[in-house]
Design an enzyme around this catalytic site. Sequence first.
Site, PDB file in Angstrom:
ATOM      1  N   LYS A 179       0.839  -1.209   0.000  1.00  0.00           N
ATOM      2  CA  LYS A 179       0.000   0.000   0.000  1.00  0.00           C
ATOM      3  C   LYS A 179       0.870   1.253   0.000  1.00  0.00           C
ATOM      4  O   LYS A 179       1.539   1.549   0.994  1.00  0.00           O
ATOM      5  CB  LYS A 179      -0.923   0.054   1.223  1.00  0.00           C
ATOM      6  CG  LYS A 179      -1.979   1.142   1.029  1.00  0.00           C
ATOM      7  CD  LYS A 179      -2.555   1.672   2.324  1.00  0.00           C
ATOM      8  CE  LYS A 179      -1.930   2.977   2.759  1.00  0.00           C
ATOM      9  NZ  LYS A 179      -2.074   4.117   1.847  1.00  0.00           N
ATOM     10  N   GLU A 254       9.838   1.870  10.551  1.00  0.00           N
ATOM     11  CA  GLU A 254      10.770   2.987  10.315  1.00  0.00           C
ATOM     12  C   GLU A 254       9.964   4.257  10.513  1.00  0.00           C
ATOM     13  O   GLU A 254       9.159   4.621   9.657  1.00  0.00           O
ATOM     14  CB  GLU A 254      11.319   2.932   8.886  1.00  0.00           C
ATOM     15  CG  GLU A 254      12.151   1.713   8.570  1.00  0.00           C
ATOM     16  CD  GLU A 254      13.520   1.768   9.202  1.00  0.00           C
ATOM     17  OE1 GLU A 254      14.011   2.871   9.492  1.00  0.00           O
ATOM     18  OE2 GLU A 254      14.099   0.689   9.419  1.00  0.00           O
ATOM     19  N   CYS A 288      13.110  11.705   6.964  1.00  0.00           N
ATOM     20  CA  CYS A 288      12.958  11.196   8.336  1.00  0.00           C
ATOM     21  C   CYS A 288      14.189  11.498   9.192  1.00  0.00           C
ATOM     22  O   CYS A 288      14.079  11.780  10.376  1.00  0.00           O
ATOM     23  CB  CYS A 288      12.690   9.704   8.311  1.00  0.00           C
ATOM     24  SG  CYS A 288      13.902   8.804   7.339  1.00  0.00           S
ATOM     25  N   GLU A 388       8.322  16.608  15.272  1.00  0.00           N
ATOM     26  CA  GLU A 388       8.819  16.438  13.908  1.00  0.00           C
ATOM     27  C   GLU A 388       7.980  17.309  12.979  1.00  0.00           C
ATOM     28  O   GLU A 388       6.763  17.156  12.911  1.00  0.00           O
ATOM     29  CB  GLU A 388       8.704  14.976  13.481  1.00  0.00           C
ATOM     30  CG  GLU A 388       9.241  14.762  12.081  1.00  0.00           C
ATOM     31  CD  GLU A 388       9.099  13.327  11.595  1.00  0.00           C
ATOM     32  OE1 GLU A 388       8.011  12.759  11.726  1.00  0.00           O
ATOM     33  OE2 GLU A 388      10.093  12.791  11.085  1.00  0.00           O
TER      34      GLU A 388
HETATM   35  P1  NAP Z   1       1.900   8.528   7.732  1.00  0.00           P
HETATM   36  O1  NAP Z   1       0.812   9.521   7.780  1.00  0.00           O
HETATM   37  O2  NAP Z   1       2.216   7.755   8.946  1.00  0.00           O
HETATM   38  O3  NAP Z   1       1.510   7.527   6.541  1.00  0.00           O
HETATM   39  C1  NAP Z   1       2.373   6.511   6.108  1.00  0.00           C
HETATM   40  C2  NAP Z   1       1.573   5.433   5.404  1.00  0.00           C
HETATM   41  O4  NAP Z   1       0.719   4.798   6.355  1.00  0.00           O
HETATM   42  C3  NAP Z   1       0.671   5.956   4.299  1.00  0.00           C
HETATM   43  O5  NAP Z   1       0.647   5.007   3.260  1.00  0.00           O
HETATM   44  C4  NAP Z   1      -0.664   6.048   5.004  1.00  0.00           C
HETATM   45  O6  NAP Z   1      -1.762   5.974   4.143  1.00  0.00           O
HETATM   46  C5  NAP Z   1      -0.612   4.830   5.880  1.00  0.00           C
HETATM   47  N1  NAP Z   1      -1.516   4.843   7.039  1.00  0.00           N
HETATM   48  C6  NAP Z   1      -2.118   5.910   7.648  1.00  0.00           C
HETATM   49  N2  NAP Z   1      -2.888   5.494   8.681  1.00  0.00           N
HETATM   50  C7  NAP Z   1      -2.784   4.151   8.736  1.00  0.00           C
HETATM   51  C8  NAP Z   1      -3.320   3.146   9.594  1.00  0.00           C
HETATM   52  N3  NAP Z   1      -4.134   3.448  10.603  1.00  0.00           N
HETATM   53  N4  NAP Z   1      -2.981   1.857   9.372  1.00  0.00           N
HETATM   54  C9  NAP Z   1      -2.141   1.520   8.378  1.00  0.00           C
HETATM   55  N5  NAP Z   1      -1.603   2.422   7.528  1.00  0.00           N
HETATM   56  C10 NAP Z   1      -1.906   3.725   7.710  1.00  0.00           C
HETATM   57  O7  NAP Z   1       3.267   9.171   7.266  1.00  0.00           O
HETATM   58  P2  NAP Z   1       3.536  10.150   6.036  1.00  0.00           P
HETATM   59  O8  NAP Z   1       2.962  11.482   6.377  1.00  0.00           O
HETATM   60  O9  NAP Z   1       3.132   9.500   4.758  1.00  0.00           O
HETATM   61  O10 NAP Z   1       5.139  10.217   6.034  1.00  0.00           O
HETATM   62  C11 NAP Z   1       5.857  11.043   6.896  1.00  0.00           C
HETATM   63  C12 NAP Z   1       6.361  10.276   8.102  1.00  0.00           C
HETATM   64  O11 NAP Z   1       7.138   9.156   7.682  1.00  0.00           O
HETATM   65  C13 NAP Z   1       7.294  11.096   8.956  1.00  0.00           C
HETATM   66  O12 NAP Z   1       6.996  10.889  10.324  1.00  0.00           O
HETATM   67  C14 NAP Z   1       8.667  10.536   8.639  1.00  0.00           C
HETATM   68  O13 NAP Z   1       9.615  10.712   9.647  1.00  0.00           O
HETATM   69  C15 NAP Z   1       8.361   9.114   8.413  1.00  0.00           C
HETATM   70  N6  NAP Z   1       9.429   8.477   7.619  1.00  0.00           N
HETATM   71  C16 NAP Z   1      10.345   7.653   8.246  1.00  0.00           C
HETATM   72  C17 NAP Z   1      11.382   7.068   7.530  1.00  0.00           C
HETATM   73  C18 NAP Z   1      12.408   6.172   8.205  1.00  0.00           C
HETATM   74  O14 NAP Z   1      13.172   5.506   7.517  1.00  0.00           O
HETATM   75  N7  NAP Z   1      12.452   6.105   9.523  1.00  0.00           N
HETATM   76  C19 NAP Z   1      11.490   7.312   6.158  1.00  0.00           C
HETATM   77  C20 NAP Z   1      10.560   8.156   5.551  1.00  0.00           C
HETATM   78  C21 NAP Z   1       9.528   8.728   6.292  1.00  0.00           C
HETATM   79  P3  NAP Z   1      -2.506   7.291   3.526  1.00  0.00           P
HETATM   80  O15 NAP Z   1      -1.673   8.472   3.862  1.00  0.00           O
HETATM   81  O16 NAP Z   1      -2.588   6.981   2.095  1.00  0.00           O
HETATM   82  O17 NAP Z   1      -3.864   7.370   4.169  1.00  0.00           O
END
Ligand code: NAP
Length: 495
Positions: A179, A254, A288, A388
Amino acid sequence: MDRVLNYIDGNWTEASDGVFFDVINPASGEIVAKAAKGTVDDAKRAIMAAKREFYENKNGWRRFSAVKRSEILLKIADKLESLRDEFARTETIDNGKPLREAYGDVDDAVSYIRYYAGAIRMPSGASYEVNDGFGPMHSYTIKEPVGVCGLITPWNYPLLMGVQKLAPALAAGNTVVFKPSSETPLSTVKFFEILAESEMPAGTVNLVMGGGSTVGSAISESPDVDMVSFTGSTEVGQSIYRAAAVNVKKIGLELGGKSPNVIFADADLDGAVEWAMMGVFFNQGEVCSAGSRIIIEESIKDEFVKRLADRADKMVLGNGLENPDMGPLVSKSHMEKVLGFIEKAKEEGAKVVCGGYRYTEGQCAKGYFVRPTILDNCSNDNIAVKKEIFGPVVTIQTFKTEEEAVKMANDTEYGLAGAVFTKDGARALRVIKEIRAGITWVNCYNPAFVEAPWGGYKKSGTGRELSFEGLEEYTETKQITINLNPGELSWYKKR
Ligand code: NAP
Ligand code: MG
């Protein structure tokens, strides 16, 4: 207008209820495609296809030899490389990042696939001397795929984060339900076009676009999914961790970060400025591991901030396709969130040195641009230091002693990354060893390599990606003990 579909059990399909969602170019706000908005039913169908393929197909993907899987992955890497331009442009249009950075992502993705195609042919497992009261026996371990893997990715490196999971998962022989983030599905769809043409049996890889609370939850809650690997925010990671308890899934998380970049007065100042820029303004700060907290020795703070602000003020913002220094943030709502953090930080006493506002000059009028922002005067409890922000915003804090610097660096619930700048080698190692984070740098910031592991301490996650450790995450260890003297039945006499 392009309409892109889900890929389930070897077929490209619309969502079960026929609904599509808009895919937006953040440089202009324009709709660039319509994507099938998968439902819980679609997710379940994909999970069942992956399950059937893994557990029932006697000629299935996991039964292909490692050599065969490796060869197929290498062909996929070649194909991706041959479509480099198309992939890079797609990523820039969907995510906003400068084209040269998108090219870097495609090149890295190709390299990751080749790495895991090679890694799966390397020796694995171990051999153990276990002779004890049981007589002559020998134990050894082999690695086996985990089963059905649910892979969920964010929007900041759509293709690369996907490949970072898909390449080791598939190399190890797993089947997959994937996904992508709803903000940026397009490069993933293109990558699945390559996978669909490969020799993988139907059901090996499945793509379900759609919401996190529907498709994402269905994957993490399903008792038929054996592992979830998730990259995204800590909040969502926590809910996935809880959902995974249903069948004690294997889990990789992650998550977010708020990483310290500690700069001592004896550092090479030009180098420190250059790497600090890379640390927090690369990819619009949507990284991140971003070095979003600069912690600097008081005596050089003014000079450092002046130089950093000079550089930041000169950054050219624009449509990523024209290769500016920085593109737009990924969406309107994310831009508003970033601007909201800046306003709150100001209320709490932060002083804006540069940036701090939405940029709407010229071609940027309709896009979601935020000027690179430096916030000085930040106390450790300022919101911009604590939370963050995931945008081009950096805070400045000062210290007088090494001890104070370490304490400040570790005063966070996150533990993803951190860096130290100094010419004193012993101090560099002392400080790095004290920083509670999984990825650290000395006199540089942000380089990442497929050969070296990546992942966080504390609320930044669990498990590791990239490197051999990243491959291990997608395997189970089976221990096999052989009785070397099958005729001997007297074990009970010995106890
Ligand atoms: P996010 O809002 O947590 O979403 C990540 C993914 O999870 C999306 O595909 C989202 O789907 C999905 N998702 C949302 N709610 C969910 C649930 N209840 N159950 C299962 N999946 C769910 O994060 P983002 O805004 O896309 O990305 C930014 C974050 O990613 C930041 O916190 C960043 O630090 C972190 N990040 C970490 C790393 C690392 O290597 N540590 C690398 C890159 C990014 P939809 O948005 O399509 O609804
Ligand atoms: Mg988009």
